[in-house]
Write a protein that holds these residues in place. Structure first.
Motif, mmCIF file in Angstrom:
data_model
loop_
_atom_site.group_PDB
_atom_site.id
_atom_site.type_symbol
_atom_site.label_atom_id
_atom_site.label_comp_id
_atom_site.label_asym_id
_atom_site.label_seq_id
_atom_site.Cartn_x
_atom_site.Cartn_y
_atom_site.Cartn_z
ATOM 1 N N HIS A 1 0.836 -1.208 0.000
ATOM 2 C CA HIS A 1 0.000 0.000 0.000
ATOM 3 C C HIS A 1 0.874 1.263 0.000
ATOM 4 O O HIS A 1 0.662 2.161 -0.807
ATOM 5 C CB HIS A 1 -0.922 -0.030 1.233
ATOM 6 C CG HIS A 1 -1.768 1.195 1.406
ATOM 7 N ND1 HIS A 1 -3.109 1.224 1.117
ATOM 8 C CD2 HIS A 1 -1.460 2.446 1.830
ATOM 9 C CE1 HIS A 1 -3.593 2.449 1.351
ATOM 10 N NE2 HIS A 1 -2.611 3.206 1.787
ATOM 11 N N GLU A 2 1.851 1.296 0.867
ATOM 12 C CA GLU A 2 2.693 2.504 0.980
ATOM 13 C C GLU A 2 3.583 2.688 -0.246
ATOM 14 O O GLU A 2 3.781 3.816 -0.702
ATOM 15 C CB GLU A 2 3.536 2.465 2.262
ATOM 16 C CG GLU A 2 2.724 2.470 3.553
ATOM 17 C CD GLU A 2 1.733 3.627 3.673
ATOM 18 O OE1 GLU A 2 1.974 4.713 3.099
ATOM 19 O OE2 GLU A 2 0.693 3.439 4.333
ATOM 20 N N HIS B 1 1.811 4.410 -2.896
ATOM 21 C CA HIS B 1 1.781 5.875 -2.754
ATOM 22 C C HIS B 1 3.021 6.515 -3.377
ATOM 23 O O HIS B 1 2.944 7.591 -3.969
ATOM 24 C CB HIS B 1 1.676 6.283 -1.280
ATOM 25 C CG HIS B 1 0.293 6.106 -0.722
ATOM 26 N ND1 HIS B 1 -0.850 6.403 -1.438
ATOM 27 C CD2 HIS B 1 -0.133 5.666 0.488
ATOM 28 C CE1 HIS B 1 -1.915 6.155 -0.677
ATOM 29 N NE2 HIS B 1 -1.509 5.697 0.481
ATOM 30 N N GLU C 1 -6.305 6.862 -1.870
ATOM 31 C CA GLU C 1 -6.258 5.774 -0.886
ATOM 32 C C GLU C 1 -6.968 4.520 -1.406
ATOM 33 O O GLU C 1 -6.530 3.395 -1.154
ATOM 34 C CB GLU C 1 -6.874 6.215 0.442
ATOM 35 C CG GLU C 1 -6.067 7.265 1.188
ATOM 36 C CD GLU C 1 -4.650 6.820 1.538
ATOM 37 O OE1 GLU C 1 -4.361 5.610 1.547
ATOM 38 O OE2 GLU C 1 -3.816 7.706 1.783
HETATM 39 ZN ZN LIG Z 1 -2.553 5.241 2.132
#
Ligand SMILES: [Zn+2]
Length: 149
Positions: free
Chosen positions: A37-38, A41, A57
């Motif tokens: 997930h990170e 980003h 998100e």
């Molecule tokens: Zn996030």
């Protein structure tokens, strides 16, 4: 990537770096895909004000769902739909909605939205352009039949 003993949250990405709470890793050592997930980003690195935060998100959790290495062992999965959900609630709620749209209307929708966010050309009419339905109409249809295939 930094493991921070003083950080009380879970994890965050900023300026090409990921910070993860040591406390989180101690409690959930199997949560490898918090990194998926990170890292997404960092891949996203959308310019400032390129689109809504809930979509950023939602895409990161969609990517965690699709490309995660071991979501199962972490006990992580997309949240089941519930009547009080709204697509602006971000994370898994948005991710599940994105998955539903890709299954029903456009397999490459997330890729396209990502490209628009990257190029700062995102606007709400894109949902209709790619699916034939407005974002609100997609949400209404999802609410009435949220099953994934
Ligand atoms: Zn996030």
């Amino acid at each position: 990537m930094k493991i921070d003993t003083a950080y009380n949250g879970v994890a965050y990405a900023h300026n090409g770096k990921i910070t993860i709470s040591s406390e989180w890793l101690r409690k959930k050592p199997e949560d490898i895909d918090v990194i998926t997930h990170e890292v997404m980003h960092i891949v996203q690195s959308y310019p400032h004000k390129s689109g809504p935060g809930w979509l950023t998100e939602g895409i990161a959790d969609y990517v965690r769902h699709v490309y995660g290495v071991d979501n199962k062992r972490a006990g992580w999965s997309l949240t089941g739909y519930s009547a009080d959900n709204h697509y602006t609630q971000s994370y898994r709620i948005t991710a599940r909605f994105l998955l539903w749209i890709t299954q029903k209307y456009d397999k490459t929708l997330v890729l396209k939205l990502d490209k628009h966010l990257r190029e700062k050309t995102y606007h709400e009419e894109l949902w209709e352009k790619y699916t034939g339905k407005s974002l609100e109409d997609l949400w209404k249809e999802y609410q009435s039949a949220p099953q994934l295939s």
